[in-house]
Design an enzyme around this catalytic site. Structure first.
Site, PDB file in Angstrom:
ATOM      1  CG  HIS A  89      -2.109  -0.745   1.260  1.00 25.72           C
ATOM      2  ND1 HIS A  89      -2.537  -1.454   2.370  1.00 25.72           N
ATOM      3  CD2 HIS A  89      -3.056  -0.922   0.293  1.00 25.72           C
ATOM      4  CE1 HIS A  89      -3.693  -2.043   2.059  1.00 25.72           C
ATOM      5  NE2 HIS A  89      -4.021  -1.747   0.828  1.00 25.72           N
ATOM      6  CB  CYS A  92      -2.803   0.597   8.585  1.00 27.56           C
ATOM      7  SG  CYS A  92      -1.345   0.390   7.607  1.00 27.56           S
TER       8      CYS A  92
HETATM    9  N1  ARG Z   1      -3.963  -7.154   6.574  1.00 33.45           N
HETATM   10  C1  ARG Z   1      -4.346  -5.944   5.916  1.00 33.45           C
HETATM   11  C2  ARG Z   1      -4.286  -6.129   4.408  1.00 33.45           C
HETATM   12  O1  ARG Z   1      -3.395  -6.813   3.959  1.00 33.45           O
HETATM   13  C3  ARG Z   1      -3.457  -4.810   6.372  1.00 33.45           C
HETATM   14  C4  ARG Z   1      -3.885  -3.475   5.825  1.00 33.45           C
HETATM   15  C5  ARG Z   1      -2.936  -2.368   6.184  1.00 33.45           C
HETATM   16  N2  ARG Z   1      -3.469  -1.127   5.833  1.00 33.45           N
HETATM   17  C6  ARG Z   1      -2.804  -0.111   5.243  1.00 33.45           C
HETATM   18  N3  ARG Z   1      -3.431   1.000   5.040  1.00 33.45           N
HETATM   19  N4  ARG Z   1      -1.581  -0.261   4.812  1.00 33.45           N
HETATM   20  O2  ARG Z   1      -5.116  -5.654   3.675  1.00 33.45           O
END
Ligand code: ARG
Length: 259
Positions: free
Chosen positions: A158, A253
């Site tokens: 991300h 996050c």
């Molecule tokens: N386990 C989640 C996923 O893989 C973690 C999300 C983390 N969020 C972020 N904004 N980076 O989707």
């Protein structure tokens, strides 16, 4: 924010998640509460999304969508494992009077996790979760310039894992997480980029919440980075978020900016 009541590792959709490395519910609750307390103490007013059983990653509210004024652009998650969060957040925002915009099914978009403002330009990270083509839709809805930047390292899947705007002119970033063209876009858009090392990036230092001059960061920021930021006038607050790192997430996050 969303309380980690149902938070657990139920699947593996990024390289940090291991079904064999389970979360400790009590510790996750404590770490989340500490983050919540700190943000409140720094003057943020935190609204809560009600947790729902069966959707363990709902705690990562940054992925719910993107808020722009009274408009909420709802995410379209890439993985079915998270798609059930979509109606939950949609209901939440509708009930609070937001105009909810949804994108066509084929347009993957993971909200603020992949979409961050630098001044009046929105950067959209794409490849692992959001799609490049989504940038045109976003640009039409927001009536703003949206620049797609490609992510190349699946550990930084991300945009908010490798890029963090600090002000209209500066940002933390991990250059190696972007392709050549993406690096150029960022260098052109951000007047004073602060590069972080692989070590700091793997500790999710780019996953920082900015509250005025305060930076809320996951614990483990290297000394050189701490000094660099302190010299720039930033006040650093480190929070132990080890339970959330197990899912590939940290401070940023766990929040979605509403205003
Ligand atoms: N386990 C989640 C996923 O893989 C973690 C999300 C983390 N969020 C972020 N904004 N980076 O989707």
């Amino acid at each position: 924010m969303c309380r980690p009541t149902h938070y657990t590792i139920a699947y593996e959709i990024n390289p940090w998640m291991r079904l064999t490395r389970q979360t400790v519910q009590r510790r996750a609750a404590q770490q989340w509460a500490q983050l919540h307390r700190l943000l409140t103490r720094l003057g943020s007013s935190v609204r809560l999304l009600r947790p729902v059983a069966g959707w363990p990653d709902l705690v990562f509210t940054a992925n719910a969508g993107l808020v722009a004024g009274g408009t909420f652009i709802r995410s379209n998650f890439r993985y079915p494992e998270r798609q059930g969060e979509e109606p939950v957040v949609e209901r939440h925002f509708r009930a609070r009077g937001y105009r909810v915009v949804t994108l066509p099914r084929g347009c993957n978009f993971e909200g603020e996790g992949d979409a961050l403002w630098i001044g009046s330009t929105l950067l959209l990270g794409f490849r692992f979760r959001s799609d490049a083509a989504t940038h045109e839709r976003l640009s039409r809805v927001l009536e703003r310039e949206v620049l797609p930047v490609e992510l190349v390292d699946k550990r930084f899947y991300h945009l908010d894992t490798c890029f963090c705007p600090l002000s209209t002119t500066s940002a933390l970033w991990h250059p190696k997480a972007f392709d050549r063209y993406g690096r150029k876009v960022i260098e052109r858009t951000v007047a004073e980029p602060i590069a972080v090392t692989g070590l700091d990036a793997r500790r999710f230092c780019c996953n920082t919440i900015v509250v005025g001059r305060h930076l809320v960061m996951p614990r483990g920021v290297s000394r050189p980075l701490r000094h660099r930021l302190a010299d720039g006038g930033w006040v650093i607050h480190e929070v132990d978020l080890s339970e959330f790192l197990k899912a590939g997430g940290a401070a940023k996050c766990l929040v979605l900016r509403l205003a």
